[in-house]
Design a protein around this motif. Structure first.
Motif: not given
Ligand code: SAM
Length: 447
Positions: A48, A171, A173
């Motif tokens: 992530v 993101c 994911i």
């Molecule tokens: N699905 C959730 C959401 O809607 O945010 C959480 C997913 S993620 C595993 C958890 C957190 O990682 C996110 O809420 C975001 O703040 C952070 N995150 C995700 N992508 C990122 C990136 N490219 N750079 C920095 N932080 C990131």
């Protein structure tokens, strides 16, 4: 025969590791704490942010000489580094890895063991098919905890929505965990029942957007429906769910949380930014005012609920003024916890492809620290209000001679008691000291 499992990343990775451990335990493998002692070593990975990815490369590097020394040792790579794509490029880069497993899918390892004649083929076939089908179909599904956790693990994570189809621009994911899929109610309940039968007292139902549970199924059940059903599982004391998305948190869900005593007053709902332009560039689908309205709605419908959030600083185009708006929003909302991350461009995402990573690293760090300090002060003040109050803890275990557990609002509390084994029990504790990260207390004497 032994296995070693290393996990990095979110709660969903923990749940995936639990699943993999369960499959291996059913085959007679036993968990060990050192890779050097194991016949199977699995790294369950997170990408992530770049920082997490770098840690994986470090671990993979340290396995290379081990594999050279013991070629019969099986090395598996699982999770978001593998994703749902063809693992051929990873295979070329890390030739000492034997098996590649997508997130939530232990199937390839089971097939590999069967191919090598290490497990009975019939059993492997059955287990592989079950493991592969597991998240798609309604079936009785038991989880077997490793021996050292049975009767001892108090709190467990259970994935209920796999993948994500929301596509926030930053993101990775959705690219690595695939499209959103809800697991069936029957399967989830069977898993929760089997966990409860092995001593688990609390489950956290997981999804990237957990409030969207059932949306991908025609006439599917809602998260509220699922909570009602899981609530009936005998032996379970507490239920949590995460992560929520501001656009999907329904009144029905909040009403259900209020109605069901086992569901805890704890909501994780990431805001990500406190500036409308940044939120739009992130493609989050809500405005600052929408988020404000949601927090208000939660606080009105569920008084005393702890609300936690995630924030990204240094997103492309985040000006000083935009950052200050995020700072001000956090100061205004006074949430119970904020996880602050520095923006990290992820290959293939919209922001990495189309937006300039224009906030310098030292400025990202300054913004992160400013929010961390603000939040530390706020949480310190919130927790100080608990001084002298009695809270109910679900006790998870002992650390440095003290019992520790969490309140219904997910706050960590330590207390001393050498007389009684509190693990897995609900303890009434009077708070005697508070800090931003934890609190201390003593058992409340019964009247
Ligand atoms: N699905 C959730 C959401 O809607 O945010 C959480 C997913 S993620 C595993 C958890 C957190 O990682 C996110 O809420 C975001 O703040 C952070 N995150 C995700 N992508 C990122 C990136 N490219 N750079 C920095 N932080 C990131």
């Amino acid at each position: 025969m032994n296995y070693y499992l290393w996990t990095i990343g979110c709660q969903m990775n923990d749940a995936d590791s639990q699943r993999l451990a369960s499959e291996l335990e059913k085959l007679g493998y036993r968990y060990v704490t050192q890779a050097e002692e194991a016949d199977i070593v699995v790294l369950n990975t997170c990408v992530v942010r770049q920082q997490a990815e770098d840690k994986i490369y470090g671990r993979l590097g340290s396995l290379k000489p081990l594999k050279a020394e013991r070629p019969e040792m099986i090395v598996g790579l699982m999770g978001c580094l593998v994703g749902v794509r063809d693992p051929a490029p990873l295979r070329r880069r890390f030739p000492w890895v034997d098996v590649f497993m997508p997130p939530s899918d232990p199937g390839p390892l089971l097939s590999y063991l069967a191919d090598r004649g290490l497990i009975d083929e019939g059993q492997a076939l059955e287990q592989t098919q079950v493991a592969r089908r597991r998240y798609q179909q309604d079936q009785v599904d038991e989880i077997l905890l490793p021996a050292h956790q049975r009767g001892k693990l108090v709190s467990a994570n259970v994935s209920v929505v796999l993948g994500c189809s929301h596509a926030c621009t930053y993101c990775i994911i959705p690219y690595r965990r695939g499209v959103e899929r809800s697991r069936s109610v029957g399967e989830i309940v069977a898993e929760v029942r089997s966990l409860a039968a092995q001593g688990v007292k609390e489950v956290t139902l997981l999804g990237q957007i957990v409030d969207r549970y059932g949306y991908d199924v025609p006439d599917g059940p809602s998260l509220a429906d699922l909570l009602r059903i899981v609530h009936d599982v005998e032996g379970l004391e507490r239920i949590r769910f995460l992560t929520s998305h501001p656009s999907w948190m329904s009144d029905e869900l909040l009403e259900t949380v209020a109605e069901l005593p086992k569901v805890c007053e704890h909501i994780e709902v990431p805001m990500q930014a406190g500036d409308d332009e940044v939120l739009a560039a992130m493609r989050r689908g809500y405005t600052v005012n929408d988020y404000r309205g949601l927090i208000d709605r939660i606080r009105t419908q569920l008084p005393g609920t702890a609300i936690t959030t995630d924030v990204i600083v240094g997103f492309p185009g985040e000006s000083e003024a935009a950052f200050e708006r995020t700072f001000d929003l956090l100061a205004e909302l006074r949430l119970d916890k904020a996880h602050i991350a520095k923006y990290s461009p992820r290959p293939g995402t919209v922001s990495a492809r189309k937006m300039l990573d224009d906030v310098p690293p030292q400025e990202k760090e300054r913004r992160r620290q400013a929010l961390d300090e603000l939040q530390k002060r706020i949480v310190g003040e919130i927790n100080a209000q608990l001084l002298g109050q009695t809270v109910e803890l679900l006790v998870e275990g002992k650390r440095k001679g003290k019992w520790f557990g969490r309140t219904r609002t997910n706050k960590l509390v330590f207390f001393q008691d050498d007389e009684f084994d509190w693990r897995g029990r609900l303890a009434p504790v009077v708070i005697t000291w508070t800090g931003p990260w934890s609190m201390q207390g003593r058992i409340k004497e019964s009247a």
